[in-house]
Write a protein that holds these residues in place. Structure first.
Motif: not given
Length: 91
Positions: A54-74
């Protein structure tokens, strides 16, 4: 005295960002994890290599989607999971 629990209704349900596979570009994923979490390089590498993590916990849906996109881009495999609602007893 009876304890009463209240569930606040929010517009946004908290999400967790879970890293499921770091992929082949591990150091790029480590840098993204470091940027997202603010952890040291060493701790970010530990987190990125011990999956599922678990990289981030209790974040908003928008922030979670941005984090997932950044990880997938990497080059990593990541997903955003909605946190389950607590099961409070009905009064």
């Amino acid at each position: 005295m009876a304890d009463a629990y209240f569930l606040l209704v929010c517009d946004d349900v908290p999400h967790d960002v879970v890293l499921t596979d770091p992929g082949v570009r591990v150091m790029a994923v480590v840098q993204v994890v470091r940027r997202l979490t603010g952890l040291s390089l060493w701790r970010s590498k530990l987190l990125a290599t011990q999956v599922p993590a678990v990289v981030l916990t209790c974040v908003s849906e928008r922030d979670a989607a941005a984090a997932v996109a950044a990880l997938r881009e990497a080059g990593a495999a990541a997903e955003a999971k909605e946190q389950p609602q607590p099961d409070f007893p009905k009064l």
